[in-house]
Design a protein around this motif. Structure first.
Motif, PDB file in Angstrom:
ATOM      1  N   LEU A 282       0.523  -1.395   0.221  1.00  0.00           N
ATOM      2  CA  LEU A 282       0.102   0.130   0.302  1.00  0.00           C
ATOM      3  C   LEU A 282       0.260   1.255   0.117  1.00  0.00           C
ATOM      4  CD1 LEU A 282      -2.586  -0.463   2.680  1.00  0.00           C
ATOM      5  CD2 LEU A 282      -3.578  -0.528  -0.137  1.00  0.00           C
ATOM      6  N   ARG A 283       2.206   1.110   0.452  1.00  0.00           N
ATOM      7  CA  ARG A 283       2.953   2.215   0.926  1.00  0.00           C
ATOM      8  C   ARG A 283       3.490   2.747  -0.761  1.00  0.00           C
ATOM      9  NH1 ARG A 283       8.355   3.516   0.753  1.00  0.00           N
ATOM     10  NH2 ARG A 283       8.596   0.622   1.582  1.00  0.00           N
ATOM     11  N   GLU A 284       3.739   1.588  -1.396  1.00  0.00           N
ATOM     12  CA  GLU A 284       4.604   1.626  -1.978  1.00  0.00           C
ATOM     13  C   GLU A 284       3.212   2.327  -3.352  1.00  0.00           C
ATOM     14  OE1 GLU A 284       7.671   1.208  -3.681  1.00  0.00           O
ATOM     15  OE2 GLU A 284       8.186   0.850  -1.917  1.00  0.00           O
ATOM     16  N   THR A 285       2.256   1.674  -3.413  1.00  0.00           N
ATOM     17  CA  THR A 285       1.784   1.786  -4.261  1.00  0.00           C
ATOM     18  C   THR A 285       0.700   3.570  -4.446  1.00  0.00           C
ATOM     19  OG1 THR A 285       0.287  -0.320  -4.446  1.00  0.00           O
ATOM     20  CG2 THR A 285      -0.616   1.262  -5.166  1.00  0.00           C
ATOM     21  N   ARG A 286       0.954   4.001  -3.168  1.00  0.00           N
ATOM     22  CA  ARG A 286       0.702   5.371  -2.971  1.00  0.00           C
ATOM     23  C   ARG A 286       1.729   6.417  -3.458  1.00  0.00           C
ATOM     24  NH1 ARG A 286       0.335   8.267   3.089  1.00  0.00           N
ATOM     25  NH2 ARG A 286      -0.008  10.264   2.374  1.00  0.00           N
ATOM     26  N   SER A 287       3.148   5.426  -3.160  1.00  0.00           N
ATOM     27  CA  SER A 287       4.166   6.663  -3.698  1.00  0.00           C
ATOM     28  C   SER A 287       3.617   6.602  -5.324  1.00  0.00           C
ATOM     29  CB  SER A 287       5.607   5.757  -3.414  1.00  0.00           C
ATOM     30  OG  SER A 287       6.450   6.075  -4.153  1.00  0.00           O
ATOM     31  N   LEU A 288       3.936   5.381  -6.044  1.00  0.00           N
ATOM     32  CA  LEU A 288       3.895   5.697  -7.035  1.00  0.00           C
ATOM     33  C   LEU A 288       2.508   6.352  -7.686  1.00  0.00           C
ATOM     34  CD1 LEU A 288       4.038   3.655  -9.785  1.00  0.00           C
ATOM     35  CD2 LEU A 288       2.756   2.399  -9.348  1.00  0.00           C
ATOM     36  N   LEU A 289       1.546   6.506  -7.255  1.00  0.00           N
ATOM     37  CA  LEU A 289       0.101   7.106  -7.366  1.00  0.00           C
ATOM     38  C   LEU A 289       0.808   8.975  -7.174  1.00  0.00           C
ATOM     39  CD1 LEU A 289      -3.152   5.651  -5.779  1.00  0.00           C
ATOM     40  CD2 LEU A 289      -2.217   5.659  -8.438  1.00  0.00           C
ATOM     41  N   ARG A 290       1.343   9.142  -6.090  1.00  0.00           N
ATOM     42  CA  ARG A 290       1.469  10.180  -5.636  1.00  0.00           C
ATOM     43  C   ARG A 290       2.447  10.911  -6.755  1.00  0.00           C
ATOM     44  NH1 ARG A 290       4.921  10.359  -0.961  1.00  0.00           N
ATOM     45  NH2 ARG A 290       2.658  10.299   0.356  1.00  0.00           N
ATOM     46  N   ARG A 291       3.247   9.742  -7.556  1.00  0.00           N
ATOM     47  CA  ARG A 291       4.352  10.661  -8.622  1.00  0.00           C
ATOM     48  C   ARG A 291       4.125  10.822 -10.488  1.00  0.00           C
ATOM     49  NH1 ARG A 291       9.222  12.120 -10.896  1.00  0.00           N
ATOM     50  NH2 ARG A 291      10.155  10.995 -12.204  1.00  0.00           N
ATOM     51  N   LEU A 292       2.679   9.786 -10.140  1.00  0.00           N
ATOM     52  CA  LEU A 292       2.188   9.648 -11.428  1.00  0.00           C
ATOM     53  C   LEU A 292       1.587  11.183 -11.362  1.00  0.00           C
ATOM     54  CD1 LEU A 292       1.653   8.175 -13.844  1.00  0.00           C
ATOM     55  CD2 LEU A 292      -0.960   7.621 -12.813  1.00  0.00           C
ATOM     56  N   VAL A 293       0.781  11.073 -10.400  1.00  0.00           N
ATOM     57  CA  VAL A 293      -0.214  12.908 -10.556  1.00  0.00           C
ATOM     58  C   VAL A 293       0.833  13.579 -10.306  1.00  0.00           C
ATOM     59  CG1 VAL A 293      -0.886  14.333  -7.943  1.00  0.00           C
ATOM     60  CG2 VAL A 293      -2.357  11.619  -9.226  1.00  0.00           C
ATOM     61  N   THR A 294       2.475  14.070  -9.974  1.00  0.00           N
ATOM     62  CA  THR A 294       3.072  14.572  -9.550  1.00  0.00           C
ATOM     63  C   THR A 294       3.451  14.886 -11.234  1.00  0.00           C
ATOM     64  OG1 THR A 294       3.804  14.582  -7.704  1.00  0.00           O
ATOM     65  CG2 THR A 294       5.716  15.565  -9.407  1.00  0.00           C
ATOM     66  N   LEU A 295       3.430  13.560 -12.382  1.00  0.00           N
ATOM     67  CA  LEU A 295       3.762  14.302 -13.986  1.00  0.00           C
ATOM     68  C   LEU A 295       2.813  14.160 -14.630  1.00  0.00           C
ATOM     69  CD1 LEU A 295       5.790  10.271 -14.085  1.00  0.00           C
ATOM     70  CD2 LEU A 295       7.097  13.074 -14.047  1.00  0.00           C
ATOM     71  N   ILE A 296       1.846  14.167 -14.083  1.00  0.00           N
ATOM     72  CA  ILE A 296       0.532  14.415 -14.774  1.00  0.00           C
ATOM     73  C   ILE A 296       0.854  16.006 -14.489  1.00  0.00           C
ATOM     74  CG2 ILE A 296      -1.493  14.350 -15.226  1.00  0.00           C
ATOM     75  CD1 ILE A 296      -2.565  12.390 -14.970  1.00  0.00           C
ATOM     76  N   SER A 297       1.032  17.016 -13.709  1.00  0.00           N
ATOM     77  CA  SER A 297       0.079  18.135 -13.217  1.00  0.00           C
ATOM     78  C   SER A 297       1.632  18.697 -13.867  1.00  0.00           C
ATOM     79  CB  SER A 297       1.073  17.899 -11.527  1.00  0.00           C
ATOM     80  OG  SER A 297       0.654  19.494 -11.591  1.00  0.00           O
TER      81      SER A 297
END
Length: 91
Positions: free
Chosen positions: A39-54
């Protein structure tokens, strides 16, 4: 039934049952820890994805602004050239 009673009452089976419960608890704890890590890794991956999309959206908006600025400059240059040609014809 007498044979099965002997098997289930043996020390070997009793030992396996006592360690089996402990092993089961340890296994459950390990699985919960692995789930939390996932779950921690998934949250980190999603945070990175949101940063890249932004960042992509910001770059897209910047690119569009630069394109409009370049089109405006090009149009102004064409207008100046046309005015220059018109002034040459008048003279």
């Amino acid at each position: 039934p007498l044979r099965w009673q002997k098997i289930f009452r043996s020390r070997l089976v009793g030992l396996a049952v006592s360690y089996g419960n402990s092993f089961f608890i340890v296994l459950i704890v390990i699985l919960v820890l692995l789930l939390l890590d996932a779950l921690r890794e998934t949250r980190s991956l999603l945070r990175r994805l949101v940063t890249l999309i932004s960042a992509q959206a910001a770059l897209g908006a910047s690119s569009q602004a630069f394109r409009k600025q370049a089109e405006g400059a090009s149009q102004a240059a064409r207008q100046y050239l046309e005015d220059n040609d018109a002034l040459r014809k008048v003279q």
